[in-house]
Design a protein around this motif. Structure first.
Motif, PDB file in Angstrom:
ATOM      1  N   LYS A 165       0.852  -1.181   0.000  1.00 16.14           N
ATOM      2  CA  LYS A 165       0.000   0.000   0.000  1.00 16.14           C
ATOM      3  C   LYS A 165       0.888   1.231   0.000  1.00 16.14           C
ATOM      4  N   PRO A 166       0.466   2.288  -0.704  1.00 14.28           N
ATOM      5  CA  PRO A 166       1.232   3.529  -0.626  1.00 14.28           C
ATOM      6  C   PRO A 166       1.267   4.009   0.823  1.00 14.28           C
ATOM      7  N   HIS A 167       2.398   4.548   1.244  1.00 14.79           N
ATOM      8  CA  HIS A 167       2.500   5.017   2.614  1.00 14.79           C
ATOM      9  C   HIS A 167       3.393   6.245   2.668  1.00 14.79           C
ATOM     10  N   ILE A 168       3.292   6.912   3.782  1.00 17.99           N
ATOM     11  CA  ILE A 168       4.080   8.109   4.028  1.00 17.99           C
ATOM     12  C   ILE A 168       4.554   8.047   5.479  1.00 17.99           C
ATOM     13  N   ILE A 169       5.695   8.626   5.736  1.00 21.14           N
ATOM     14  CA  ILE A 169       6.185   8.733   7.109  1.00 21.14           C
ATOM     15  C   ILE A 169       6.157  10.210   7.488  1.00 21.14           C
ATOM     16  N   ILE A 170       5.471  10.511   8.584  1.00 12.30           N
ATOM     17  CA  ILE A 170       5.360  11.886   9.057  1.00 12.30           C
ATOM     18  C   ILE A 170       6.002  11.995  10.430  1.00 12.30           C
ATOM     19  N   ARG A 171       6.131  13.217  10.906  1.00 13.52           N
ATOM     20  CA  ARG A 171       6.561  13.472  12.286  1.00 13.52           C
ATOM     21  C   ARG A 171       5.329  14.001  13.016  1.00 13.52           C
ATOM     22  N   MET A 187      -1.874   5.740  17.898  1.00 10.13           N
ATOM     23  CA  MET A 187      -3.239   5.225  17.783  1.00 10.13           C
ATOM     24  C   MET A 187      -3.241   4.036  16.839  1.00 10.13           C
ATOM     25  N   ASN A 188      -4.309   3.305  16.868  1.00 10.52           N
ATOM     26  CA  ASN A 188      -4.488   2.146  16.011  1.00 10.52           C
ATOM     27  C   ASN A 188      -4.274   2.566  14.548  1.00 10.52           C
ATOM     28  N   PRO A 189      -3.388   1.878  13.809  1.00 10.21           N
ATOM     29  CA  PRO A 189      -3.100   2.277  12.424  1.00 10.21           C
ATOM     30  C   PRO A 189      -4.321   2.264  11.503  1.00 10.21           C
ATOM     31  N   GLU A 190      -5.210   1.292  11.678  1.00 10.82           N
ATOM     32  CA  GLU A 190      -6.404   1.227  10.837  1.00 10.82           C
ATOM     33  C   GLU A 190      -7.343   2.387  11.134  1.00 10.82           C
ATOM     34  N   LEU A 191      -7.493   2.725  12.405  1.00 11.53           N
ATOM     35  CA  LEU A 191      -8.334   3.855  12.783  1.00 11.53           C
ATOM     36  C   LEU A 191      -7.759   5.149  12.225  1.00 11.53           C
ATOM     37  N   ARG A 192      -6.451   5.334  12.356  1.00  9.51           N
ATOM     38  CA  ARG A 192      -5.785   6.530  11.835  1.00  9.51           C
ATOM     39  C   ARG A 192      -6.004   6.634  10.328  1.00  9.51           C
ATOM     40  N   ARG A 193      -5.804   5.515   9.613  1.00 11.07           N
ATOM     41  CA  ARG A 193      -6.009   5.494   8.157  1.00 11.07           C
ATOM     42  C   ARG A 193      -7.446   5.858   7.795  1.00 11.07           C
ATOM     43  N   ASP A 194      -8.413   5.282   8.499  1.00 14.34           N
ATOM     44  CA  ASP A 194      -9.819   5.532   8.196  1.00 14.34           C
ATOM     45  C   ASP A 194     -10.206   6.987   8.445  1.00 14.34           C
ATOM     46  N   ILE A 195      -9.736   7.563   9.535  1.00 20.14           N
ATOM     47  CA  ILE A 195     -10.049   8.963   9.846  1.00 20.14           C
ATOM     48  C   ILE A 195      -9.457   9.882   8.785  1.00 20.14           C
ATOM     49  N   ILE A 196      -8.186   9.684   8.463  1.00 20.85           N
ATOM     50  CA  ILE A 196      -7.538  10.543   7.469  1.00 20.85           C
ATOM     51  C   ILE A 196      -8.212  10.397   6.109  1.00 20.85           C
ATOM     52  N   SER A 248     -12.181  20.063   0.482  1.00 20.12           N
ATOM     53  CA  SER A 248     -11.679  20.626  -0.771  1.00 20.12           C
ATOM     54  C   SER A 248     -10.160  20.765  -0.700  1.00 20.12           C
ATOM     55  N   ASP A 249      -9.536  20.948  -1.853  1.00 21.17           N
ATOM     56  CA  ASP A 249      -8.092  21.162  -1.883  1.00 21.17           C
ATOM     57  C   ASP A 249      -7.718  22.422  -1.108  1.00 21.17           C
ATOM     58  N   ALA A 250      -8.532  23.467  -1.205  1.00 28.67           N
ATOM     59  CA  ALA A 250      -8.255  24.722  -0.483  1.00 28.67           C
ATOM     60  C   ALA A 250      -8.324  24.508   1.025  1.00 28.67           C
ATOM     61  N   GLU A 251      -9.289  23.728   1.495  1.00 30.13           N
ATOM     62  CA  GLU A 251      -9.390  23.443   2.932  1.00 30.13           C
ATOM     63  C   GLU A 251      -8.168  22.665   3.418  1.00 30.13           C
ATOM     64  N   LEU A 252      -7.741  21.693   2.634  1.00 27.63           N
ATOM     65  CA  LEU A 252      -6.553  20.920   3.012  1.00 27.63           C
ATOM     66  C   LEU A 252      -5.325  21.817   3.042  1.00 27.63           C
ATOM     67  N   ARG A 253      -5.194  22.688   2.060  1.00 26.43           N
ATOM     68  CA  ARG A 253      -4.038  23.583   1.984  1.00 26.43           C
ATOM     69  C   ARG A 253      -3.985  24.498   3.211  1.00 26.43           C
ATOM     70  N   THR A 254      -5.142  24.978   3.646  1.00 28.00           N
ATOM     71  CA  THR A 254      -5.210  25.834   4.830  1.00 28.00           C
ATOM     72  C   THR A 254      -4.731  25.079   6.071  1.00 28.00           C
ATOM     73  N   LEU A 255      -5.157  23.838   6.211  1.00 25.66           N
ATOM     74  CA  LEU A 255      -4.756  23.029   7.368  1.00 25.66           C
ATOM     75  C   LEU A 255      -3.286  22.609   7.313  1.00 25.66           C
ATOM     76  N   ASP A 270      -1.602  15.817  11.565  1.00 27.86           N
ATOM     77  CA  ASP A 270      -1.915  16.040  12.985  1.00 27.86           C
ATOM     78  C   ASP A 270      -3.208  16.831  13.150  1.00 27.86           C
ATOM     79  N   ARG A 271      -3.418  17.828  12.322  1.00 27.36           N
ATOM     80  CA  ARG A 271      -4.653  18.616  12.428  1.00 27.36           C
ATOM     81  C   ARG A 271      -5.869  17.803  12.015  1.00 27.36           C
TER      82      ARG A 271
END
Length: 90
Positions: A4-10, A16-25, A33-40, A84-85
């Motif tokens: 699966k494609p993945h990313i490593i963040i700080r 938290m549970n990896p599946e829960l984190r994946r589902d929420i994100i 929207s792209d603009a909302e994501l860019r703001t965050l 994180d946001r």
């Protein structure tokens, strides 16, 4: 076996549970929207040099990963801060 494609963040959030984190994100990225994501995705303030960031690997669907990396691209933006946001860190 297909990876699966993945990313490593700080992250500064507790583990938290990896599946829960994946589902929420995934749900939040697909609903914004792209603009909302860019703001965050604006970079964190550097006011706290004692901030505890730890590496976290996240497996995500390709479309979600593509949108995260596009929103977090540039000197004023950060994929780590965005994630994180989205997970409720700020």
């Amino acid at each position: 076996m297909e990876m699966k494609p993945h990313i490593i963040i700080r992250s500064e959030l507790p583990r938290m549970n990896p599946e829960l984190r994946r589902d929420i994100i995934t749900q939040k990225v697909r609903s914004m929207s792209d603009a909302e994501l860019r703001t965050l995705a604006r970079r964190r303030e550097r006011k706290d040099p004692g901030r505890r960031l730890h590496p976290v690997g996240i497996g995500l669907p390709t479309d979600v990963l593509d949108r995260l990396t596009a929103a977090g691209d540039g000197p004023e933006h950060s994929v780590s801060a965005l994630v994180d946001r989205l997970l409720g860190g700020e």
